[in-house]
Design a protein around this motif. Sequence first.
Motif, PDB file in Angstrom:
ATOM      1  N   UNK A 177       0.842  -1.209   0.000  1.00  0.00           N
ATOM      2  CA  UNK A 177       0.000   0.000   0.000  1.00  0.00           C
ATOM      3  C   UNK A 177       0.870   1.249   0.000  1.00  0.00           C
ATOM      4  N   UNK A 178       1.941   1.229   0.786  1.00  0.00           N
ATOM      5  CA  UNK A 178       2.826   2.400   0.834  1.00  0.00           C
ATOM      6  C   UNK A 178       3.609   2.570  -0.460  1.00  0.00           C
ATOM      7  N   UNK A 179       4.120   1.466  -1.023  1.00  0.00           N
ATOM      8  CA  UNK A 179       4.876   1.560  -2.275  1.00  0.00           C
ATOM      9  C   UNK A 179       4.002   2.065  -3.428  1.00  0.00           C
ATOM     10  N   UNK A 180       2.727   1.725  -3.383  1.00  0.00           N
ATOM     11  CA  UNK A 180       1.819   2.163  -4.452  1.00  0.00           C
ATOM     12  C   UNK A 180       1.467   3.635  -4.323  1.00  0.00           C
ATOM     13  N   UNK A 181       1.219   4.108  -3.089  1.00  0.00           N
ATOM     14  CA  UNK A 181       0.706   5.470  -2.899  1.00  0.00           C
ATOM     15  C   UNK A 181       1.744   6.443  -2.344  1.00  0.00           C
ATOM     16  N   UNK A 182       2.726   5.938  -1.626  1.00  0.00           N
ATOM     17  CA  UNK A 182       3.803   6.791  -1.134  1.00  0.00           C
ATOM     18  C   UNK A 182       3.446   7.695   0.029  1.00  0.00           C
ATOM     19  N   UNK A 183       2.326   7.430   0.717  1.00  0.00           N
ATOM     20  CA  UNK A 183       1.936   8.265   1.860  1.00  0.00           C
ATOM     21  C   UNK A 183       1.516   7.382   3.028  1.00  0.00           C
TER      22      UNK A 183
END
Length: 465
Positions: A177-183
């Motif tokens: 989830x973090x790698x996809x959205x970066x937040x």
Amino acid sequence: MPLAFPLALIFSLVFGVMAWLLPAFKVAAALVGIAAIVTVIRKPLWGLLLFAVIATFLPYTTVEVGIRTTVSEALIMLVWASLMAQALFGQTGPRSQRLPTERLLIAFMLFSVFPFIIGLIVIKADGNGPVNWVRWLFNLSTLFLVPRLLDTRQAREQMIIGILLGTLAMLLLSIPVYLKNGTASSITPILESLGYSSTEAVEKGLASFNSRMGSTWMHPNVTGGALAMLLPLAACFGLTRKGWPRALGLAVTLLGGLGLLMTGSRGALLSLAVVLLWMASRKVPYTGRVLMTALVLGALTLVLYPPLQERVLALFSSNDASTSVRFDEYANFPEAMARYPFGIGFKVDPPVPDSGLYGISNLWLNYVYKLGVLGMLFFCAVIWSWWKHSRPQTKSLILTHDNAIWLGCTSGVMAALVSGLFDHYFSFTTVLIALFWLFLGLSLREAKRLAAAPAQPQTPAGSQP
């Protein structure tokens, strides 16, 4: 009298009334829930194993049980209820003798009545002191579940596997989830769908940490602290097992190291480094390789991952807001001690609303803030007693199948205590402290078992017997 008969009688009456008054869908859902509760009441070990998975995967999923609490804490309460029910019907086995650390913790819990009452009288703010206090006591009580339910090596192995499975699930959800959205806040809609409450407030609180990885632990620093405590156990377990348990331990170690870097928690990274250096000084096998691999991977991540660059550069910046706030907290702390010499109790967390004071990002001083100086000294006595009975008895250590759980849990508790110099999360943060005291209990009981076991030829991890 068998426990199954009264349970069957009670629940058959409940089901009859529900089928008469409620729609079929609600009755079916209630049947599933009650069946799970009955299973835990009959087999409390299963409830504790389920706690291990839920507490590391979805620690703050909530449930309504008269008051809103986390599923993890509800499971602890249910396990204790099942033990009481079994004691009532005479189905409990002989209890093991309490260790000095366990007796000290009981005294610490009894002492907490004093700051609890003081807080109710002195603190003029909204908050449910009795509920917060009872929840804190239940979180500490996981230490006493170890000798009652994890009294065999097989049960302790199952507990470690449950902890690692939950941690792996948390990492497999949070990292993509973090790698996809970066937040950090990109995970909050998922958490809301998984039963987390107050996700809007969480998302607002994560605004200042948005370049760092969020997780089911919500705050990046809490995630970092949890991983710093869990990774030594995962590594020790993975290096000494075979088959899928080995793969599980090593997967959690590798993904957990990556997740720890992405959280940007400097205190957690430093605490883990300190523990690794301590293990290297004890000549634990693979520690040198782990340190070298960590340095290489850390350097690559630092080059390829801008948020980590910002966190590292902030160490040498005079404008780092996080460091500045911590200095303000320490400068303000003597005033807080003078105003609340016996602690603020459990009604609210520091700082007290409308007091003009700061909180404190330190585990040890947070005990002073909540329970007074005497409370912190009680906590120090418990920790010293644990270290006295769990510390290594030799200058060099050989990591083996037999001592892996002891070394992993002991190192994890050490990492948590060192990270407490920079953050307060292992003092009163629900669920996280339940895992902390569970690790401490496992460390104690494994140390006692190893001390009582006859001397045997030890096969180092990775070698053939």
